[in-house]
Design a protein around this motif. Structure first.
Motif: not given
Length: 193
Positions: A42, A160, A164-165
């Motif tokens: 991330q 990303p 939500q992942q």
């Protein structure tokens, strides 16, 4: 004069870290280290931030970060001064990982890792998993593998961001499926096999 390549830290043309050493797979084999690496994808983070995100002690996280660092999967990104001290921020050494063709493990390693990440579906969320079996020639299998790699590396998959992942696991692998003989190959004795 000869040059020795450090294959444990080799990058391929798509900026994947190519994993080939057993030390790397041992490092990734621990569930907490796998989750640590996923969290660091991330953004760079401190040991305290990682400990909070993973509900672990700072000492435990420090140990596991050191293991990943020794396996050349995590590195110190930068140091920031705070109130008379310093904070060290860690990051992955590469945005993506790839298993070398001659590695001591295969695709099953990534499948097990994906299974450990998998959460139950949300009530209204997507949950799509397919298992198909195909009969392919070697040439067709290579072409499909290349297409899957291109899809996974492609620009059409959103980067990303907020939300939500989700995990995306693409696998083309040989399967241990029994092959039935042709009807002509069977011999019949009085109408019975």
């Amino acid at each position: 004069m000869s040059t020795v390549l450090d294959t444990s830290a080799m990058q391929d043309e798509r900026d994947h870290l190519v994993l080939s050493e057993s030390e790397q797979f041992k490092a990734l084999g621990h569930p907490l280290r796998h989750r640590l690496l996923m969290a660091l994808r991330q953004r760079p983070a401190t040991l305290a931030q990682l400990a909070a995100a993973l509900a672990a002690t700072k000492g435990t996280i420090g140990y596991h970060v050191k293991v990943l660092e020794q396996a050349k999967m995590v590195r110190l990104a930068y140091v920031r001064r705070v109130r008379g001290g310093t904070e060290q921020y860690y990051e992955p050494t590469s945005p993506r990982l790839r298993i070398a063709a001659d590695a001591p493990v295969g695709g099953d390693f990534l499948i097990k890792a994906a299974l450990s990440e998998m959460l139950p579906p949300e009530k209204d969320g997507p949950d799509v998993t397919f298992l198909r079996h195909l009969r392919l020639t070697g040439e067709q299998a290579h072409a499909l593998a290349a297409a899957l790699e291109q899809f996974a590396d492609g620009d059409h998959i959103p980067e990303p961001g907020a939300g939500q992942q989700y995990g995306l696991l693409l696998s083309l692998h040989r399967s241990n499926i029994p092959v039935l003989p042709d009807d002509e190959a069977l011999t019949y004795d009085g109408g019975h096999m």
